[in-house]
Write an enzyme that holds these catalytic residues in place. Structure first.
Site, mmCIF file in Angstrom:
data_model
loop_
_atom_site.group_PDB
_atom_site.id
_atom_site.type_symbol
_atom_site.label_atom_id
_atom_site.label_comp_id
_atom_site.label_asym_id
_atom_site.label_seq_id
_atom_site.Cartn_x
_atom_site.Cartn_y
_atom_site.Cartn_z
ATOM 1 N N PHE A 146 0.818 -1.222 0.000
ATOM 2 C CA PHE A 146 0.000 0.000 0.000
ATOM 3 C C PHE A 146 0.848 1.267 0.000
ATOM 4 O O PHE A 146 0.328 2.347 0.244
ATOM 5 C CB PHE A 146 -0.933 0.010 1.225
ATOM 6 C CG PHE A 146 -1.980 -1.070 1.181
ATOM 7 C CD1 PHE A 146 -3.067 -0.965 0.320
ATOM 8 C CD2 PHE A 146 -1.886 -2.186 1.986
ATOM 9 C CE1 PHE A 146 -4.036 -1.953 0.263
ATOM 10 C CE2 PHE A 146 -2.844 -3.188 1.947
ATOM 11 C CZ PHE A 146 -3.928 -3.074 1.077
ATOM 12 N N ASN A 206 -7.449 0.815 -4.048
ATOM 13 C CA ASN A 206 -6.973 1.811 -5.011
ATOM 14 C C ASN A 206 -8.138 2.436 -5.766
ATOM 15 O O ASN A 206 -8.155 3.640 -6.003
ATOM 16 C CB ASN A 206 -5.974 1.177 -5.983
ATOM 17 C CG ASN A 206 -4.569 1.179 -5.411
ATOM 18 O OD1 ASN A 206 -4.349 1.679 -4.307
ATOM 19 N ND2 ASN A 206 -3.633 0.615 -6.127
ATOM 20 N N CYS A 237 0.026 3.428 -10.250
ATOM 21 C CA CYS A 237 -0.994 2.520 -9.692
ATOM 22 C C CYS A 237 -2.419 2.838 -10.117
ATOM 23 O O CYS A 237 -3.056 2.018 -10.770
ATOM 24 C CB CYS A 237 -0.912 2.530 -8.173
ATOM 25 S SG CYS A 237 0.569 1.728 -7.586
ATOM 26 N N LEU A 280 -9.479 14.212 -0.852
ATOM 27 C CA LEU A 280 -10.542 15.087 -1.353
ATOM 28 C C LEU A 280 -9.934 16.387 -1.860
ATOM 29 O O LEU A 280 -10.534 17.448 -1.734
ATOM 30 C CB LEU A 280 -11.565 15.364 -0.245
ATOM 31 C CG LEU A 280 -12.477 14.192 0.113
ATOM 32 C CD1 LEU A 280 -13.403 14.558 1.250
ATOM 33 C CD2 LEU A 280 -13.298 13.736 -1.096
ATOM 34 N N ARG A 293 2.905 4.624 -0.699
ATOM 35 C CA ARG A 293 2.772 5.763 -1.616
ATOM 36 C C ARG A 293 4.166 6.206 -2.035
ATOM 37 O O ARG A 293 5.055 6.295 -1.194
ATOM 38 C CB ARG A 293 2.109 6.960 -0.902
ATOM 39 C CG ARG A 293 0.669 6.754 -0.518
ATOM 40 C CD ARG A 293 0.274 7.754 0.549
ATOM 41 N NE ARG A 293 1.139 7.635 1.727
ATOM 42 C CZ ARG A 293 1.257 8.563 2.678
ATOM 43 N NH1 ARG A 293 0.603 9.701 2.587
ATOM 44 N NH2 ARG A 293 2.050 8.376 3.722
HETATM 45 C C1 UDX Z 1 -1.220 5.070 -4.515
HETATM 46 C C2 UDX Z 1 -1.867 4.615 -3.193
HETATM 47 O O1 UDX Z 1 -2.003 5.739 -2.304
HETATM 48 C C3 UDX Z 1 -1.044 3.515 -2.563
HETATM 49 O O2 UDX Z 1 -1.707 3.046 -1.390
HETATM 50 C C4 UDX Z 1 -0.877 2.388 -3.558
HETATM 51 O O3 UDX Z 1 -0.064 1.379 -3.031
HETATM 52 C C5 UDX Z 1 -0.259 2.896 -4.838
HETATM 53 O O4 UDX Z 1 -1.050 3.970 -5.359
HETATM 54 P P1 UDX Z 1 0.778 6.689 -5.198
HETATM 55 O O5 UDX Z 1 0.422 6.359 -6.624
HETATM 56 O O6 UDX Z 1 2.201 6.691 -4.789
HETATM 57 O O7 UDX Z 1 0.031 5.676 -4.204
HETATM 58 O O8 UDX Z 1 0.234 8.164 -4.917
HETATM 59 P P2 UDX Z 1 -0.896 8.886 -4.061
HETATM 60 O O9 UDX Z 1 -0.253 9.729 -3.039
HETATM 61 O O10 UDX Z 1 -1.928 7.969 -3.603
HETATM 62 O O11 UDX Z 1 -1.492 9.877 -5.181
HETATM 63 C C6 UDX Z 1 -2.019 9.368 -6.401
HETATM 64 C C7 UDX Z 1 -2.443 10.482 -7.317
HETATM 65 O O12 UDX Z 1 -3.643 11.102 -6.846
HETATM 66 C C8 UDX Z 1 -1.428 11.630 -7.478
HETATM 67 O O13 UDX Z 1 -1.389 11.985 -8.850
HETATM 68 C C9 UDX Z 1 -2.001 12.752 -6.638
HETATM 69 O O14 UDX Z 1 -1.627 14.014 -7.121
HETATM 70 C C10 UDX Z 1 -3.489 12.507 -6.803
HETATM 71 N N1 UDX Z 1 -4.304 12.999 -5.685
HETATM 72 C C11 UDX Z 1 -4.210 12.417 -4.451
HETATM 73 C C12 UDX Z 1 -5.222 14.028 -5.888
HETATM 74 O O15 UDX Z 1 -5.351 14.564 -7.009
HETATM 75 N N2 UDX Z 1 -6.016 14.425 -4.852
HETATM 76 C C13 UDX Z 1 -5.940 13.854 -3.615
HETATM 77 O O16 UDX Z 1 -6.714 14.268 -2.733
HETATM 78 C C14 UDX Z 1 -5.004 12.825 -3.409
#
Ligand code: UDX
Length: 438
Positions: A151, A210, A262, A252, A153
């Site tokens: 999980f 996810n 991912c 949010l 990030r």
């Molecule tokens: C994600 C999951 O959080 C993690 O648990 C899983 O194992 C792999 O995928 P990651 O891809 O590293 O991790 O990034 P994360 O911090 O979750 O952000 C994903 C994307 O969503 C980013 O592009 C981020 O900018 C975007 N995001 C996140 C938003 O646009 N708004 C938010 O509120 C949160």
């Protein structure tokens, strides 16, 4: 314990150093010999806070590297952390997972546990078990499979692995369950929540998590589209939503949408899996559609601000898919750059860590050496990825450097009032535009 890790990508390498830090002996393999040689001397292949330090600490000690799967023979547990890239259809390509498991089994001793850590569709373990039995009929009941979804990030991967919010283990046999508890004993002893399920449940849970996080992001982005039309403020709507304990405040943040290795890939793979299982999970496709609309909305704001895109210079600050990483896979910033370039604009990008990979991905982007260089003579500043250092941007100076005084803040990251005071027209996400009297 003696552990093996196959694949030294983002998940694999973080897994290696974390397990070494827990006190296990870890051997990591990868088919990329050059990468292993770099790791041996302590060079990390990507930017991840804290990774380099742990690699330096454990390399040639608790953590060793080898090109040969044979070297994993003595491992009690082998973690498969190879990539599962999407096929054209969206389903995950599991060839590397299958081949790794087959090779590991070929050299395995009795009672070796092979664990899927790569995100795989439900049902993969059943197939892997068949592969193991076919490869080693002599060890029919003495090789087993478990699922241990990751999980972490990116950008917080070390922290997430050393202090996870929970550990999920899917196993179907008693000895596999016991083995996995041994691996995670240091964390179980510290009271980290440890969830044991059957394998299919663990596999499905990872996709479910996810997709749900992606759903939250798309939900708030869809609300942002409505706020823009209604003259409401999405930041306040998110605050109201988040203050309800049943909803929670995380994920949010309206912006340019999600990217990374991912969410986009897993959504599609989950959709394909659902269809294979006979369920049309239309919601998953809507999540992806709303995510694309976030980039469309930013593009429309840039067009509105500079009118014709042909010949305009757009300064793009932030190119990685999120701050804290040099990863540009499925980066919405790059998607926006591509669309701007298609329409005749020049995109001058700057990113504190991801400029090089961004240029490799979209060679048409002009890369600037600093944020200021990117801004010089530009007709619009697009804040695409919210790196903390961009908060310190000198807006008065930016105003002097730029050809037009326009900011499209695709992450609601800058201070709109300050931008207005500095003479900019400021386009945020899901909030009213701020413009000097025209
Ligand atoms: C994600 C999951 O959080 C993690 O648990 C899983 O194992 C792999 O995928 P990651 O891809 O590293 O991790 O990034 P994360 O911090 O979750 O952000 C994903 C994307 O969503 C980013 O592009 C981020 O900018 C975007 N995001 C996140 C938003 O646009 N708004 C938010 O509120 C949160």
């Amino acid at each position: 314990m003696q552990l093996g890790v196959v694949g030294t990508g983002h998940v694999g390498l973080v897994t290696c150093v974390t397990f070494a830090e827990f006190g296990h002996d870890v051997i990591a393999t990868d088919e990329d010999q050059a990468k292993l040689e770099k790791l041996e001397v302590g060079d990390t292949p990507f930017f991840e806070p804290g990774l380099s330090e742990l690699l330096q600490k454990h390399r040639n000690g608790k953590l060793t590297f080898s090109h040969e799967k044979r070297s994993l023979t003595d491992a009690d547990v082998v973690f498969i952390c190879v990539g599962t890239p999407p096929r054209a259809s969206g389903e995950a390509n599991l060839a590397a997972v299958e081949n790794s498991a087959r090779e590991v089994a070929g050299h395995a001793k009795a009672k070796t546990l092979i664990v899927e850590k790569s995100t795989v569709p439900a049902g993969t373990a059943t197939r892997l078990r068949r592969v193991l039995r076919h490869e080693r009929p002599d060890l029919r009941d003495d090789l087993d499979v478990a699922s241990n979804p990751e999980f972490l990030r990116e950008g917080a991967a070390i922290e997430d692995s050393l202090r996870p919010s929970r550990i999920l283990v899917g196993a179907d046999s008693g000895w596999a369950r016991e083995r996995m508890r041994g691996v995670y004993e240091p964390l179980i002893d510290k009271g980290v929540e440890y969830i044991e399920t059957d394998i299919a449940t663990a596999e499905l849970s990872k996709h479910a998590c996810n997709a749900f996080l992606a759903l939250k992001i798309s939900y708030i982005n869809a609300i942002a589209r409505l706020c823009e039309r209604a003259g409401a403020d999405v930041e306040m709507v998110a605050k109201v939503l988040g203050s309800d304990e049943r909803i929670g405040p995380h994920f949010l943040k309206a912006g340019l949408g999600f990217g990374g290795s991912c969410f986009p890939k897993d959504l599609r793979a989950f959709d394909v899996l659902a269809r294979e299982l006979g369920y049309d999970f239309t919601l998953l496709r809507d999540i992806a559609k709303v995510n694309d609309e976030a980039v469309d909305a930013a593009l429309a704001k840039v067009s509105d601000a500079v009118w014709n895109l042909d010949g305009k210079r757009i300064a793009m600050l932030g190119l990685s898919f999120k701050p804290g990483t040099d990863d540009v896979r499925f980066s919405p910033a790059l998607e926006l750059a591509r669309r701007l370039i298609e329409r005749g604009a020049t995109v001058v990008g700057y990113d504190p860590h991801a400029s090089e990979p961004a240029q490799a991905e979209v060679p048409e982007i002009e890369i600037a050496a600093s944020a200021e260089d990117a801004l010089a003579e530009s007709h619009c500043l697009v804040l695409a990825t919210e790196w903390p250092e961009f908060r310190a941007l000198d807006l008065a100076k930016a105003r002097e450097l730029m050809a037009y005084p326009v900011i499209v803040d695709a992450r609601n990251f800058l201070d709109g009032r300050e931008a207005l005071q500095a003479g900019f027209t400021y386009y945020p996400v899901g909030r009213p535009r701020l413009a000097p009297d025209e």
